[in-house]
Write a protein that holds these residues in place. Structure first.
Motif, PDB file in Angstrom:
ATOM      1  N   THR A 138       0.833  -1.203   0.000  1.00 20.77           N
ATOM      2  CA  THR A 138       0.000   0.000   0.000  1.00 20.77           C
ATOM      3  C   THR A 138       0.863   1.247   0.000  1.00 20.77           C
ATOM      4  OG1 THR A 138      -1.639  -1.205   1.326  1.00 20.77           O
ATOM      5  CG2 THR A 138      -1.915   1.182   1.149  1.00 20.77           C
ATOM      6  N   MET A 139       0.439   2.249  -0.769  1.00 24.01           N
ATOM      7  CA  MET A 139       1.063   3.571  -0.735  1.00 24.01           C
ATOM      8  C   MET A 139       0.045   4.557  -0.180  1.00 24.01           C
ATOM      9  SD  MET A 139       2.656   6.012  -3.783  1.00 24.01           S
ATOM     10  CE  MET A 139       4.042   4.938  -4.157  1.00 24.01           C
ATOM     11  N   PHE A 140       0.374   5.151   0.961  1.00 24.17           N
ATOM     12  CA  PHE A 140      -0.472   6.159   1.578  1.00 24.17           C
ATOM     13  C   PHE A 140       0.089   7.538   1.242  1.00 24.17           C
ATOM     14  CE2 PHE A 140      -0.940   2.393   4.301  1.00 24.17           C
ATOM     15  CZ  PHE A 140      -2.327   2.302   4.430  1.00 24.17           C
ATOM     16  N   ILE A 141      -0.787   8.447   0.797  1.00 25.99           N
ATOM     17  CA  ILE A 141      -0.379   9.771   0.325  1.00 25.99           C
ATOM     18  C   ILE A 141      -0.943  10.860   1.247  1.00 25.99           C
ATOM     19  CG2 ILE A 141      -0.414  11.395  -1.622  1.00 25.99           C
ATOM     20  CD1 ILE A 141       0.988   8.900  -2.437  1.00 25.99           C
ATOM     21  N   CYS A 142      -0.127  11.863   1.569  1.00 30.68           N
ATOM     22  CA  CYS A 142      -0.544  13.095   2.249  1.00 30.68           C
ATOM     23  C   CYS A 142      -1.381  12.796   3.499  1.00 30.68           C
ATOM     24  CB  CYS A 142      -1.277  14.006   1.262  1.00 30.68           C
ATOM     25  SG  CYS A 142      -1.481  15.697   1.871  1.00 30.68           S
ATOM     26  N   TRP A 143      -2.665  13.247   3.539  1.00 32.67           N
ATOM     27  CA  TRP A 143      -3.484  12.977   4.726  1.00 32.67           C
ATOM     28  C   TRP A 143      -3.629  11.485   4.943  1.00 32.67           C
ATOM     29  CZ3 TRP A 143      -7.976  10.281   5.720  1.00 32.67           C
ATOM     30  CH2 TRP A 143      -8.529  10.459   7.000  1.00 32.67           C
ATOM     31  N   GLY A 144      -3.730  10.716   3.865  1.00 40.70           N
ATOM     32  CA  GLY A 144      -3.797   9.268   4.006  1.00 40.70           C
ATOM     33  C   GLY A 144      -2.571   8.725   4.716  1.00 40.70           C
ATOM     34  N   ALA A 145      -1.386   9.285   4.426  1.00 39.86           N
ATOM     35  CA  ALA A 145      -0.153   8.867   5.095  1.00 39.86           C
ATOM     36  C   ALA A 145      -0.176   9.267   6.556  1.00 39.86           C
ATOM     37  CB  ALA A 145       1.052   9.482   4.389  1.00 39.86           C
ATOM     38  N   GLN A 146      -0.626  10.494   6.847  1.00 39.43           N
ATOM     39  CA  GLN A 146      -0.701  10.930   8.236  1.00 39.43           C
ATOM     40  C   GLN A 146      -1.643  10.041   9.046  1.00 39.43           C
ATOM     41  OE1 GLN A 146      -1.642  15.143   8.443  1.00 39.43           O
ATOM     42  NE2 GLN A 146      -0.360  15.578   6.667  1.00 39.43           N
ATOM     43  N   ALA A 147      -2.786   9.703   8.441  1.00 41.18           N
ATOM     44  CA  ALA A 147      -3.773   8.874   9.130  1.00 41.18           C
ATOM     45  C   ALA A 147      -3.214   7.479   9.402  1.00 41.18           C
ATOM     46  CB  ALA A 147      -5.050   8.786   8.300  1.00 41.18           C
ATOM     47  N   ALA A 148      -2.550   6.886   8.406  1.00 44.65           N
ATOM     48  CA  ALA A 148      -2.028   5.531   8.568  1.00 44.65           C
ATOM     49  C   ALA A 148      -0.853   5.503   9.546  1.00 44.65           C
ATOM     50  CB  ALA A 148      -1.606   4.975   7.206  1.00 44.65           C
ATOM     51  N   LEU A 149       0.000   6.523   9.516  1.00 41.56           N
ATOM     52  CA  LEU A 149       1.090   6.596  10.485  1.00 41.56           C
ATOM     53  C   LEU A 149       0.544   6.710  11.904  1.00 41.56           C
ATOM     54  CD1 LEU A 149       3.518   8.983   8.562  1.00 41.56           C
ATOM     55  CD2 LEU A 149       3.989   6.594   9.180  1.00 41.56           C
ATOM     56  N   SER A 226       5.460  -3.564   4.030  1.00 39.22           N
ATOM     57  CA  SER A 226       4.062  -3.723   3.634  1.00 39.22           C
ATOM     58  C   SER A 226       3.439  -2.406   3.175  1.00 39.22           C
ATOM     59  CB  SER A 226       3.231  -4.298   4.785  1.00 39.22           C
ATOM     60  OG  SER A 226       3.255  -3.426   5.899  1.00 39.22           O
ATOM     61  N   ALA A 227       4.124  -1.274   3.424  1.00 34.74           N
ATOM     62  CA  ALA A 227       3.556   0.019   3.047  1.00 34.74           C
ATOM     63  C   ALA A 227       4.647   1.073   2.968  1.00 34.74           C
ATOM     64  CB  ALA A 227       2.489   0.453   4.043  1.00 34.74           C
ATOM     65  N   VAL A 228       4.387   2.102   2.151  1.00 33.28           N
ATOM     66  CA  VAL A 228       5.192   3.311   2.155  1.00 33.28           C
ATOM     67  C   VAL A 228       4.255   4.488   2.386  1.00 33.28           C
ATOM     68  CG1 VAL A 228       7.069   2.460   0.703  1.00 33.28           C
ATOM     69  CG2 VAL A 228       5.059   3.493  -0.363  1.00 33.28           C
ATOM     70  N   TYR A 229       4.827   5.544   2.952  1.00 35.51           N
ATOM     71  CA  TYR A 229       4.052   6.723   3.312  1.00 35.51           C
ATOM     72  C   TYR A 229       4.695   7.934   2.655  1.00 35.51           C
ATOM     73  CZ  TYR A 229       2.662   3.416   6.953  1.00 35.51           C
ATOM     74  OH  TYR A 229       2.211   2.305   7.630  1.00 35.51           O
ATOM     75  N   PHE A 230       3.946   8.574   1.754  1.00 34.06           N
ATOM     76  CA  PHE A 230       4.463   9.732   1.022  1.00 34.06           C
ATOM     77  C   PHE A 230       3.623  10.937   1.412  1.00 34.06           C
ATOM     78  CE2 PHE A 230       5.960  12.400  -2.330  1.00 34.06           C
ATOM     79  CZ  PHE A 230       7.229  11.896  -2.641  1.00 34.06           C
ATOM     80  N   LEU A 231       4.213  11.879   2.150  1.00 30.06           N
ATOM     81  CA  LEU A 231       3.447  12.976   2.715  1.00 30.06           C
ATOM     82  C   LEU A 231       3.275  14.152   1.762  1.00 30.06           C
ATOM     83  CD1 LEU A 231       5.017  11.553   5.376  1.00 30.06           C
ATOM     84  CD2 LEU A 231       3.570  13.257   6.472  1.00 30.06           C
ATOM     85  N   ASN A 232       3.944  14.117   0.615  1.00 31.82           N
ATOM     86  CA  ASN A 232       3.844  15.213  -0.339  1.00 31.82           C
ATOM     87  C   ASN A 232       3.191  14.744  -1.633  1.00 31.82           C
ATOM     88  OD1 ASN A 232       5.066  17.001   1.540  1.00 31.82           O
ATOM     89  ND2 ASN A 232       7.068  16.186   0.997  1.00 31.82           N
ATOM     90  N   HIS A 233       3.442  15.426  -2.751  1.00 32.63           N
ATOM     91  CA  HIS A 233       2.578  15.218  -3.923  1.00 32.63           C
ATOM     92  C   HIS A 233       3.349  15.129  -5.235  1.00 32.63           C
ATOM     93  CE1 HIS A 233      -1.239  15.690  -1.798  1.00 32.63           C
ATOM     94  NE2 HIS A 233      -0.670  16.665  -1.128  1.00 32.63           N
ATOM     95  N   LEU A 234       4.124  14.070  -5.421  1.00 33.65           N
ATOM     96  CA  LEU A 234       4.779  13.881  -6.712  1.00 33.65           C
ATOM     97  C   LEU A 234       3.777  13.640  -7.833  1.00 33.65           C
ATOM     98  CD1 LEU A 234       8.002  11.758  -6.064  1.00 33.65           C
ATOM     99  CD2 LEU A 234       7.856  14.053  -7.045  1.00 33.65           C
ATOM    100  N   GLU A 235       2.553  13.239  -7.493  1.00 31.21           N
ATOM    101  CA  GLU A 235       1.547  12.988  -8.540  1.00 31.21           C
ATOM    102  C   GLU A 235       0.992  14.270  -9.140  1.00 31.21           C
ATOM    103  OE1 GLU A 235      -1.103  13.801  -5.018  1.00 31.21           O
ATOM    104  OE2 GLU A 235       0.862  12.894  -5.344  1.00 31.21           O
ATOM    105  N   TYR A 236       1.224  15.422  -8.520  1.00 29.36           N
ATOM    106  CA  TYR A 236       0.644  16.682  -8.983  1.00 29.36           C
ATOM    107  C   TYR A 236       1.038  16.995 -10.430  1.00 29.36           C
ATOM    108  CZ  TYR A 236      -1.339  18.609  -4.641  1.00 29.36           C
ATOM    109  OH  TYR A 236      -2.123  18.869  -3.546  1.00 29.36           O
TER     110      TYR A 236
END
Length: 307
Positions: A138-149, A226-236
């Motif tokens: 799973t890749m958690f992004i931004c708020w999703g990363a904060q929530a999962a962390l 099992s997961a990575v957490y990306f708090l910023n936005h390379l997808e932008y």
């Protein structure tokens, strides 16, 4: 090989114009391979823009990927019609019996709300636990990363003195990670957030992989992988930060222009994209690692956790 997305999804036209190879359902059914199954839990208000951004990166792989668009069940969107959602999205309740090779959980514009006060937080707890048994990675992004962390590791977030907003040079702190293979030592990364993670609350199972001492942690990985957490936005895309700046100004907010986005500070000019190659490389590395390690039989995903 192409990405397979829902037929008639508006993102298809944009992707095809950009040269991304998109496959329709009938042709995909004739491929004698097991495609990778990916899901995108889209929590952003502008569903079409976000699904296009992630489809663009996933669709650049040489592997065939079936992308399922997912939304939370217990939430009524204010910005996307219910007809659109019913046509192109499935609720998590509709997919929770399935297994996925890869799964992305996006950000959401609710950074100032305590997690427990988010209306769909109970369902988010179920979804996050579900990723441990039904998703290979799973890749958690931004708020999703904060929530999962917060949920998985008890990591604390705090509000920064000012919004981190712009394109900032970061440093790679885990150069041997397969997810960062080929990235430059100091990639430029779009940032738009008020919160950072308190590093003192990060557990031993987490590794900081991309960092910036001024605007905070960018990417973390789990040592059990099992997961990575990306708090910023390379997808932008090129206009994401610029459009956010214009929305803030129109709303009467005293938001300064995004740092390092506009050439010579000219906010009327089209921004240059200086992160696109890093975005593609990160996602291709992520997809490759999933391909190399996921079980051949999709139903075997999660069996190791149960054993």
């Amino acid at each position: 090989m192409p990405i397979r997305i829902p037929d008639n999804l508006p993102a298809r036209k944009t992707l095809e114009q950009e040269g991304v190879y998109v496959m329709d359902s009938s042709r995909a059914a004739r491929q004698d391979i097991r495609p990778l199954e990916f899901g995108l839990l889209n929590l952003m208000p502008n569903k079409e823009r976000t699904e296009t951004q992630f489809s663009r990166l996933i669709g650049a792989t040489p592997l065939q990927i079936n992308l399922t668009l997912v939304r939370v069940s217990d939430h009524q969107s204010k910005n996307t019609s219910e007809d659109y959602l019913k046509t192109f999205y499935q609720t998590w309740a509709e997919v929770k019996e399935r297994k996925f090779d890869g799964f992305i959980v996006t950000g959401a514009p609710i950074a100032n709300i305590p997690f427990e006060d988010v209306r769909y937080w109970p369902e988010m707890l179920e979804i996050m636990e579900w990723t441990r048994t039904n998703v290979h990675h799973t890749m958690f992004i931004c708020w999703g990363a904060q929530a999962a962390l917060h949920h998985f590791h008890g990591a604390k977030r705090y509000r920064m003195d000012k919004k981190a907003f712009g394109v900032f040079r970061h440093r790679i702190t885990a150069p041997r990670s397969p997810y960062l293979r080929g990235l430059s030592d100091s990639p430029m990364v779009p940032v738009s957030r008020y919160n950072d993670i308190d590093r003192t609350t990060l557990g031993d199972n987490l590794e900081v992989m991309i960092d910036n001492p001024d605007v905070g942690v960018c990417m973390l990985g789990e040592k059990n992988d099992s997961a990575v957490y990306f708090l910023n936005h390379l997808e932008y895309d090129n206009r994401s930060l610029a459009d956010e700046y214009e929305r803030d100004r129109a709303a009467g907010l005293d938001t300064p222009p995004p740092v390092n986005l506009f050439l010579n500070g000219d906010t009327s000019a089209d921004p240059e994209n200086r992160w696109r190659s890093h975005a593609h490389l990160l996602f291709q590395n992520w997809i490759n690692e999933i391909y190399q390690t996921t079980p051949y039989r999709l139903e075997e995903i999660g069996k190791a956790q149960e054993a």
